[in-house]
Design a protein around this motif. Sequence first.
Motif, PDB file in Angstrom:
ATOM      1  N   GLN A   1     -18.596 -45.117 -12.715  1.00 48.04           N
ATOM      2  CA  GLN A   1     -18.025 -44.134 -11.799  1.00 48.04           C
ATOM      3  C   GLN A   1     -19.118 -43.503 -10.943  1.00 48.04           C
ATOM      4  OE1 GLN A   1     -14.786 -42.896 -11.105  1.00 48.04           O
ATOM      5  NE2 GLN A   1     -14.232 -44.782 -12.134  1.00 48.04           N
ATOM      6  N   HIS A   2     -20.255 -43.225 -11.558  1.00 41.51           N
ATOM      7  CA  HIS A   2     -21.321 -42.520 -10.853  1.00 41.51           C
ATOM      8  C   HIS A   2     -22.214 -43.449 -10.020  1.00 41.51           C
ATOM      9  CE1 HIS A   2     -23.691 -38.897 -10.232  1.00 41.51           C
ATOM     10  NE2 HIS A   2     -24.756 -39.677 -10.298  1.00 41.51           N
ATOM     11  N   PHE A   3     -22.622 -44.581 -10.602  1.00 47.37           N
ATOM     12  CA  PHE A   3     -23.573 -45.468  -9.938  1.00 47.37           C
ATOM     13  C   PHE A   3     -22.975 -46.790  -9.499  1.00 47.37           C
ATOM     14  CE2 PHE A   3     -26.281 -42.935 -12.769  1.00 47.37           C
ATOM     15  CZ  PHE A   3     -27.216 -42.474 -11.864  1.00 47.37           C
ATOM     16  N   GLY A   4     -21.719 -46.990  -9.881  1.00 46.53           N
ATOM     17  CA  GLY A   4     -21.122 -48.301  -9.980  1.00 46.53           C
ATOM     18  C   GLY A   4     -20.875 -49.143  -8.788  1.00 46.53           C
TER      19      GLY A   4
ATOM     20  N   VAL B   1     -29.068 -47.366 -26.262  1.00 45.79           N
ATOM     21  CA  VAL B   1     -29.121 -47.193 -24.813  1.00 45.79           C
ATOM     22  C   VAL B   1     -30.023 -46.021 -24.414  1.00 45.79           C
ATOM     23  CG1 VAL B   1     -27.710 -46.478 -22.843  1.00 45.79           C
ATOM     24  CG2 VAL B   1     -26.902 -48.269 -24.368  1.00 45.79           C
ATOM     25  N   LEU B   2     -29.999 -44.948 -25.182  1.00 37.60           N
ATOM     26  CA  LEU B   2     -30.750 -43.743 -24.820  1.00 37.60           C
ATOM     27  C   LEU B   2     -32.217 -44.009 -24.534  1.00 37.60           C
ATOM     28  CD1 LEU B   2     -29.339 -41.039 -27.249  1.00 37.60           C
ATOM     29  CD2 LEU B   2     -28.904 -41.305 -24.823  1.00 37.60           C
ATOM     30  N   SER B   3     -32.817 -44.878 -25.304  1.00 43.03           N
ATOM     31  CA  SER B   3     -34.247 -45.129 -25.145  1.00 43.03           C
ATOM     32  C   SER B   3     -34.574 -45.978 -23.919  1.00 43.03           C
ATOM     33  CB  SER B   3     -34.802 -45.803 -26.399  1.00 43.03           C
ATOM     34  OG  SER B   3     -34.220 -47.082 -26.546  1.00 43.03           O
ATOM     35  N   THR B   4     -33.570 -46.469 -23.232  1.00 40.73           N
ATOM     36  CA  THR B   4     -33.814 -47.368 -22.107  1.00 40.73           C
ATOM     37  C   THR B   4     -33.531 -46.732 -20.753  1.00 40.73           C
ATOM     38  OG1 THR B   4     -31.586 -48.299 -22.040  1.00 40.73           O
ATOM     39  CG2 THR B   4     -33.158 -49.311 -23.571  1.00 40.73           C
ATOM     40  N   LEU B   5     -33.014 -45.526 -20.737  1.00 40.23           N
ATOM     41  CA  LEU B   5     -32.667 -44.890 -19.466  1.00 40.23           C
ATOM     42  C   LEU B   5     -33.914 -44.346 -18.785  1.00 40.23           C
ATOM     43  CD1 LEU B   5     -29.478 -42.922 -20.528  1.00 40.23           C
ATOM     44  CD2 LEU B   5     -29.624 -45.189 -19.487  1.00 40.23           C
TER      45      LEU B   5
ATOM     46  N   PHE C   1     -31.021 -42.430 -13.809  1.00 42.95           N
ATOM     47  CA  PHE C   1     -30.076 -42.713 -14.891  1.00 42.95           C
ATOM     48  C   PHE C   1     -30.280 -41.744 -16.047  1.00 42.95           C
ATOM     49  CE2 PHE C   1     -30.590 -46.805 -12.709  1.00 42.95           C
ATOM     50  CZ  PHE C   1     -29.284 -47.033 -12.344  1.00 42.95           C
ATOM     51  N   PHE C   2     -31.534 -41.446 -16.346  1.00 38.01           N
ATOM     52  CA  PHE C   2     -31.832 -40.491 -17.418  1.00 38.01           C
ATOM     53  C   PHE C   2     -31.348 -39.099 -17.031  1.00 38.01           C
ATOM     54  CE2 PHE C   2     -34.586 -37.392 -19.511  1.00 38.01           C
ATOM     55  CZ  PHE C   2     -34.342 -37.718 -20.828  1.00 38.01           C
ATOM     56  N   ASP C   3     -31.631 -38.689 -15.803  1.00 38.82           N
ATOM     57  CA  ASP C   3     -31.183 -37.372 -15.324  1.00 38.82           C
ATOM     58  C   ASP C   3     -29.662 -37.268 -15.359  1.00 38.82           C
ATOM     59  OD1 ASP C   3     -33.839 -36.695 -14.881  1.00 38.82           O
ATOM     60  OD2 ASP C   3     -33.765 -37.287 -12.770  1.00 38.82           O
ATOM     61  N   TRP C   4     -28.991 -38.326 -14.917  1.00 36.17           N
ATOM     62  CA  TRP C   4     -27.526 -38.345 -14.938  1.00 36.17           C
ATOM     63  C   TRP C   4     -27.004 -38.218 -16.368  1.00 36.17           C
ATOM     64  CZ3 TRP C   4     -25.058 -42.460 -17.410  1.00 36.17           C
ATOM     65  CH2 TRP C   4     -23.661 -42.389 -17.387  1.00 36.17           C
TER      66      TRP C   4
ATOM     67  N   ARG D   1     -24.268 -35.528 -21.086  1.00 34.70           N
ATOM     68  CA  ARG D   1     -24.299 -35.003 -22.456  1.00 34.70           C
ATOM     69  C   ARG D   1     -23.966 -33.526 -22.510  1.00 34.70           C
ATOM     70  NH1 ARG D   1     -28.275 -37.564 -26.642  1.00 34.70           N
ATOM     71  NH2 ARG D   1     -26.847 -36.417 -27.950  1.00 34.70           N
ATOM     72  N   LYS D   2     -24.158 -32.810 -21.416  1.00 29.28           N
ATOM     73  CA  LYS D   2     -23.748 -31.402 -21.386  1.00 29.28           C
ATOM     74  C   LYS D   2     -22.227 -31.303 -21.454  1.00 29.28           C
ATOM     75  CE  LYS D   2     -27.747 -29.645 -18.936  1.00 29.28           C
ATOM     76  NZ  LYS D   2     -28.267 -29.100 -17.682  1.00 29.28           N
ATOM     77  N   GLN D   3     -21.540 -32.275 -20.842  1.00 27.14           N
ATOM     78  CA  GLN D   3     -20.082 -32.317 -20.866  1.00 27.14           C
ATOM     79  C   GLN D   3     -19.560 -32.889 -22.177  1.00 27.14           C
ATOM     80  OE1 GLN D   3     -18.873 -34.708 -17.537  1.00 27.14           O
ATOM     81  NE2 GLN D   3     -20.139 -33.557 -16.121  1.00 27.14           N
ATOM     82  N   ASN D   4     -20.262 -33.887 -22.703  1.00 29.40           N
ATOM     83  CA  ASN D   4     -19.825 -34.593 -23.902  1.00 29.40           C
ATOM     84  C   ASN D   4     -21.076 -34.992 -24.685  1.00 29.40           C
ATOM     85  OD1 ASN D   4     -18.772 -36.262 -25.847  1.00 29.40           O
ATOM     86  ND2 ASN D   4     -17.704 -37.600 -24.439  1.00 29.40           N
ATOM     87  N   PRO D   5     -21.477 -34.185 -25.683  1.00 30.61           N
ATOM     88  CA  PRO D   5     -22.742 -34.436 -26.383  1.00 30.61           C
ATOM     89  C   PRO D   5     -22.837 -35.792 -27.065  1.00 30.61           C
ATOM     90  CG  PRO D   5     -21.861 -32.278 -26.942  1.00 30.61           C
ATOM     91  CD  PRO D   5     -20.817 -32.985 -26.134  1.00 30.61           C
ATOM     92  N   PHE D   6     -21.708 -36.389 -27.451  1.00 33.54           N
ATOM     93  CA  PHE D   6     -21.728 -37.665 -28.161  1.00 33.54           C
ATOM     94  C   PHE D   6     -20.752 -38.650 -27.532  1.00 33.54           C
ATOM     95  CE2 PHE D   6     -22.753 -34.287 -31.173  1.00 33.54           C
ATOM     96  CZ  PHE D   6     -24.044 -34.679 -31.513  1.00 33.54           C
ATOM     97  N   PRO D   7     -21.070 -39.130 -26.321  1.00 31.00           N
ATOM     98  CA  PRO D   7     -20.140 -40.067 -25.677  1.00 31.00           C
ATOM     99  C   PRO D   7     -20.129 -41.412 -26.400  1.00 31.00           C
ATOM    100  CG  PRO D   7     -22.166 -39.936 -24.421  1.00 31.00           C
ATOM    101  CD  PRO D   7     -22.265 -38.906 -25.517  1.00 31.00           C
ATOM    102  N   SER D   8     -18.981 -42.040 -26.400  1.00 34.19           N
ATOM    103  CA  SER D   8     -18.878 -43.391 -26.957  1.00 34.19           C
ATOM    104  C   SER D   8     -19.490 -44.374 -25.965  1.00 34.19           C
ATOM    105  CB  SER D   8     -17.410 -43.754 -27.190  1.00 34.19           C
ATOM    106  OG  SER D   8     -16.733 -43.880 -25.949  1.00 34.19           O
ATOM    107  N   TRP D   9     -19.728 -45.588 -26.420  1.00 34.95           N
ATOM    108  CA  TRP D   9     -20.233 -46.634 -25.548  1.00 34.95           C
ATOM    109  C   TRP D   9     -19.244 -46.893 -24.412  1.00 34.95           C
ATOM    110  CZ3 TRP D   9     -23.857 -49.001 -23.283  1.00 34.95           C
ATOM    111  CH2 TRP D   9     -23.727 -50.291 -22.798  1.00 34.95           C
TER     112      TRP D   9
END
Length: 102
Positions: free
Chosen positions: A81-84, A48-52, A56-59, A64-72
Amino acid sequence: MFLQDIQSFTSNIEFPKLHGQDPNEWIVHAEQYFEKFIIHYEMKIYKVLSTLEGPFFDWFRGLRKQNPFPSWERFKYELLQHFGEANDNHSTVDFIADELKG
């Protein structure tokens, strides 16, 4: 060798970019891609990272500052929640929240 072959093959198949369409629709396409190419759970977020793009990339940088390794699952939940969805229909968000709890 087999894993490298799969990674090479799937890297040549276009993954849907997230750049302005409905996040619900994008998640459906992403899930179809993951299922079709048997993408391992832990590899989903890296794909997913390469497609933002754009907001969406800024968000995601902020996430990642809150959770460096979020699960899918966490990524989907936070994305919606943010864009939904429309405020009167939270069924997808609620479903993902339930998956995260249990």
